[in-house]
Design a protein around this motif. Structure first.
Motif, PDB file in Angstrom:
ATOM      1  N   TYR A   1       0.822  -1.214   0.000  1.00 29.32           N
ATOM      2  CA  TYR A   1       0.000   0.000   0.000  1.00 29.32           C
ATOM      3  C   TYR A   1       0.855   1.262   0.000  1.00 29.32           C
ATOM      4  O   TYR A   1       0.424   2.319   0.468  1.00 29.32           O
ATOM      5  CB  TYR A   1      -0.904   0.010   1.230  1.00 29.32           C
ATOM      6  CG  TYR A   1      -2.066  -0.942   1.137  1.00 29.32           C
ATOM      7  CD1 TYR A   1      -2.977  -0.876   0.094  1.00 29.32           C
ATOM      8  CD2 TYR A   1      -2.258  -1.914   2.114  1.00 29.32           C
ATOM      9  CE1 TYR A   1      -4.047  -1.748   0.015  1.00 29.32           C
ATOM     10  CE2 TYR A   1      -3.335  -2.794   2.043  1.00 29.32           C
ATOM     11  CZ  TYR A   1      -4.213  -2.702   0.990  1.00 29.32           C
ATOM     12  OH  TYR A   1      -5.277  -3.566   0.910  1.00 29.32           O
ATOM     13  N   SER A   2       2.056   1.169  -0.531  1.00 26.18           N
ATOM     14  CA  SER A   2       2.987   2.299  -0.474  1.00 26.18           C
ATOM     15  C   SER A   2       2.443   3.545  -1.176  1.00 26.18           C
ATOM     16  O   SER A   2       2.672   4.677  -0.715  1.00 26.18           O
ATOM     17  CB  SER A   2       4.334   1.905  -1.090  1.00 26.18           C
ATOM     18  OG  SER A   2       4.165   1.461  -2.430  1.00 26.18           O
ATOM     19  N   LYS A   3       1.719   3.380  -2.279  1.00 25.83           N
ATOM     20  CA  LYS A   3       1.162   4.536  -2.989  1.00 25.83           C
ATOM     21  C   LYS A   3       0.123   5.253  -2.121  1.00 25.83           C
ATOM     22  O   LYS A   3       0.079   6.484  -2.086  1.00 25.83           O
ATOM     23  CB  LYS A   3       0.541   4.095  -4.304  1.00 25.83           C
ATOM     24  CG  LYS A   3       1.551   3.624  -5.344  1.00 25.83           C
ATOM     25  CD  LYS A   3       0.864   3.269  -6.646  1.00 25.83           C
ATOM     26  CE  LYS A   3       1.879   2.828  -7.695  1.00 25.83           C
ATOM     27  NZ  LYS A   3       1.226   2.451  -8.977  1.00 25.83           N
ATOM     28  N   THR A   4      -0.711   4.476  -1.436  1.00 22.71           N
ATOM     29  CA  THR A   4      -1.719   5.065  -0.549  1.00 22.71           C
ATOM     30  C   THR A   4      -1.056   5.804   0.604  1.00 22.71           C
ATOM     31  O   THR A   4      -1.457   6.916   0.963  1.00 22.71           O
ATOM     32  CB  THR A   4      -2.648   3.972   0.004  1.00 22.71           C
ATOM     33  OG1 THR A   4      -3.295   3.308  -1.093  1.00 22.71           O
ATOM     34  CG2 THR A   4      -3.703   4.563   0.915  1.00 22.71           C
ATOM     35  N   ILE A   5      -0.025   5.197   1.189  1.00 22.70           N
ATOM     36  CA  ILE A   5       0.698   5.831   2.295  1.00 22.70           C
ATOM     37  C   ILE A   5       1.369   7.119   1.820  1.00 22.70           C
ATOM     38  O   ILE A   5       1.358   8.134   2.524  1.00 22.70           O
ATOM     39  CB  ILE A   5       1.738   4.855   2.879  1.00 22.70           C
ATOM     40  CG1 ILE A   5       1.035   3.649   3.507  1.00 22.70           C
ATOM     41  CG2 ILE A   5       2.613   5.550   3.926  1.00 22.70           C
ATOM     42  CD1 ILE A   5       1.974   2.554   3.969  1.00 22.70           C
ATOM     43  N   ALA A   6       1.943   7.089   0.618  1.00 23.00           N
ATOM     44  CA  ALA A   6       2.603   8.277   0.075  1.00 23.00           C
ATOM     45  C   ALA A   6       1.604   9.414  -0.119  1.00 23.00           C
ATOM     46  O   ALA A   6       1.901  10.574   0.189  1.00 23.00           O
ATOM     47  CB  ALA A   6       3.271   7.928  -1.257  1.00 23.00           C
ATOM     48  N   LYS A   7       0.402   9.098  -0.604  1.00 24.87           N
ATOM     49  CA  LYS A   7      -0.633  10.121  -0.777  1.00 24.87           C
ATOM     50  C   LYS A   7      -0.995  10.763   0.559  1.00 24.87           C
ATOM     51  O   LYS A   7      -1.149  11.982   0.661  1.00 24.87           O
ATOM     52  CB  LYS A   7      -1.887   9.512  -1.414  1.00 24.87           C
ATOM     53  CG  LYS A   7      -1.762   9.200  -2.887  1.00 24.87           C
ATOM     54  CD  LYS A   7      -3.076   8.644  -3.418  1.00 24.87           C
ATOM     55  CE  LYS A   7      -2.971   8.336  -4.895  1.00 24.87           C
ATOM     56  NZ  LYS A   7      -4.255   7.794  -5.425  1.00 24.87           N
ATOM     57  N   PHE A   8      -1.102   9.928   1.586  1.00 32.29           N
ATOM     58  CA  PHE A   8      -1.448  10.438   2.904  1.00 32.29           C
ATOM     59  C   PHE A   8      -0.342  11.333   3.452  1.00 32.29           C
ATOM     60  O   PHE A   8      -0.601  12.412   3.981  1.00 32.29           O
ATOM     61  CB  PHE A   8      -1.712   9.276   3.860  1.00 32.29           C
ATOM     62  CG  PHE A   8      -1.988   9.702   5.272  1.00 32.29           C
ATOM     63  CD1 PHE A   8      -3.226  10.197   5.639  1.00 32.29           C
ATOM     64  CD2 PHE A   8      -1.004   9.614   6.240  1.00 32.29           C
ATOM     65  CE1 PHE A   8      -3.482  10.603   6.937  1.00 32.29           C
ATOM     66  CE2 PHE A   8      -1.244  10.017   7.546  1.00 32.29           C
ATOM     67  CZ  PHE A   8      -2.489  10.518   7.889  1.00 32.29           C
ATOM     68  N   LEU A   9       0.909  10.901   3.315  1.00 26.74           N
ATOM     69  CA  LEU A   9       2.027  11.665   3.836  1.00 26.74           C
ATOM     70  C   LEU A   9       2.194  12.991   3.090  1.00 26.74           C
ATOM     71  O   LEU A   9       2.670  13.981   3.655  1.00 26.74           O
ATOM     72  CB  LEU A   9       3.311  10.857   3.736  1.00 26.74           C
ATOM     73  CG  LEU A   9       3.392   9.608   4.632  1.00 26.74           C
ATOM     74  CD1 LEU A   9       4.686   8.857   4.385  1.00 26.74           C
ATOM     75  CD2 LEU A   9       3.265   9.985   6.099  1.00 26.74           C
TER      76      LEU A   9
ATOM     77  N   LEU B   1      -7.633  10.714   0.003  1.00 30.61           N
ATOM     78  CA  LEU B   1      -7.763   9.400  -0.634  1.00 30.61           C
ATOM     79  C   LEU B   1      -9.065   9.375  -1.447  1.00 30.61           C
ATOM     80  O   LEU B   1     -10.013   8.673  -1.108  1.00 30.61           O
ATOM     81  CB  LEU B   1      -7.757   8.296   0.420  1.00 30.61           C
ATOM     82  CG  LEU B   1      -6.505   8.252   1.291  1.00 30.61           C
ATOM     83  CD1 LEU B   1      -6.623   7.146   2.322  1.00 30.61           C
ATOM     84  CD2 LEU B   1      -5.260   8.067   0.452  1.00 30.61           C
ATOM     85  N   ARG B   2      -9.080  10.140  -2.527  1.00 30.05           N
ATOM     86  CA  ARG B   2     -10.268  10.215  -3.373  1.00 30.05           C
ATOM     87  C   ARG B   2      -9.925   9.896  -4.803  1.00 30.05           C
ATOM     88  O   ARG B   2      -8.786   9.946  -5.198  1.00 30.05           O
ATOM     89  CB  ARG B   2     -10.911  11.607  -3.278  1.00 30.05           C
ATOM     90  CG  ARG B   2     -11.517  11.892  -1.925  1.00 30.05           C
ATOM     91  CD  ARG B   2     -12.297  13.171  -1.908  1.00 30.05           C
ATOM     92  NE  ARG B   2     -11.415  14.339  -1.891  1.00 30.05           N
ATOM     93  CZ  ARG B   2     -11.867  15.601  -1.831  1.00 30.05           C
ATOM     94  NH1 ARG B   2     -13.159  15.834  -1.819  1.00 30.05           N
ATOM     95  NH2 ARG B   2     -11.041  16.600  -1.800  1.00 30.05           N
TER      96      ARG B   2
END
Length: 249
Positions: A235-243, A248-249
């Protein structure tokens, strides 16, 4: 109440953890059915069934595989082999289920995200299962290290230990409330809620493993912690978006 809790009915000692485990599966599935009826599921019934079967098969394999890998140096004997084959872990079940879902979706050609409907039933199932772990005390390998913390409890071996199952129960309640708030208040992309659940739950388990009597094999990490790292990479892409402060849309 004494821990381990071993109730008897008509002279028969009940395995409370096994009973609660079956109850967890039953109630979690019923909860899922209720949620699906109330929601507008964009996945057809046939494809949804295939996804559930993929999740179940992946969870079965993953839970057993990680359970075995938690004890790679066990002495080989008939008794130990049988015990290893009966060992399972929710962490392996979750990640194995995830891979099983992705594989089944590729086979049937389903491209829509499918995880959000599973989030709260999974949380309910884990919660009920952890009650069983707590009541089983040191009969289940879910207890913590010996400690002088004010939260310490005797879990059946006469030593004061971290009641890690209770810690997790508190975390699961907070996670349930937090994800419900996120679902209602945030305009999340379909599938994002499941990703947030996996990242946060695996994060909690990564941390709490340090206060359990684990064997840390590689890079000072246990098997469960290595699985957590693999999950974060997945889930690295999701984590990167959050950071990066992106929604997350």
């Amino acid at each position: 109440m004494q821990i381990p809790y071993q109730p008897e009915i008509f002279g028969i000692t009940l395995k409370i953890h096994l009973i609660l485990e079956y109850l967890a599966f039953f109630l979690a599935f019923r909860y899922y059915v209720i949620l699906r009826r109330k929601s507008k599921d964009h996945i057809s019934s046939g494809n949804r069934l295939s996804i559930i079967l993929g999740a179940a098969l992946g969870a079965l394999i993953g839970s057993r595989l990680i359970g075995v890998l938690e004890n790679p140096l066990v002495h080989i004997s008939e008794v130990n082999i049988i015990q290893l084959l009966n060992t399972k872990t929710i962490m392996g079940g979750l990640f194995g289920g995830l891979l099983g879902v992705e594989l089944s979706k590729n086979i049937i050609g389903e491209t829509s995200s499918s995880g959000d409907l599973f989030v709260f039933p999974i949380l309910l199932g884990i919660f009920i299962g952890r009650i069983g772990c707590f009541l089983s005390g040191t009969n289940e390998f879910t207890y913590g290290n010996v400690t002088d913390s004010k939260f310490a409890m005797d879990l059946g071996d006469g030593l004061s230990r971290h009641p890690t199952s209770l810690y997790e129960l508190v975390f699961l309640v907070l996670l349930f409330v937090g994800l419900q708030w996120l679902r209602k208040r945030a305009n999340l992309k379909n599938g994002a809620l499941f990703k947030v659940f996996m990242i946060l739950y695996f994060g909690f388990r990564f941390g709490i493993e340090f206060i359990k009597p684990n064997v840390f094999y590689i890079l000072g990490l246990s098997t469960i912690q290595l699985l957590c790292v693999i999950c974060w990479l997945y889930y690295s892409k999701t984590i990167a978006k959050f950071l990066l402060g992106r929604q997350l849309r």
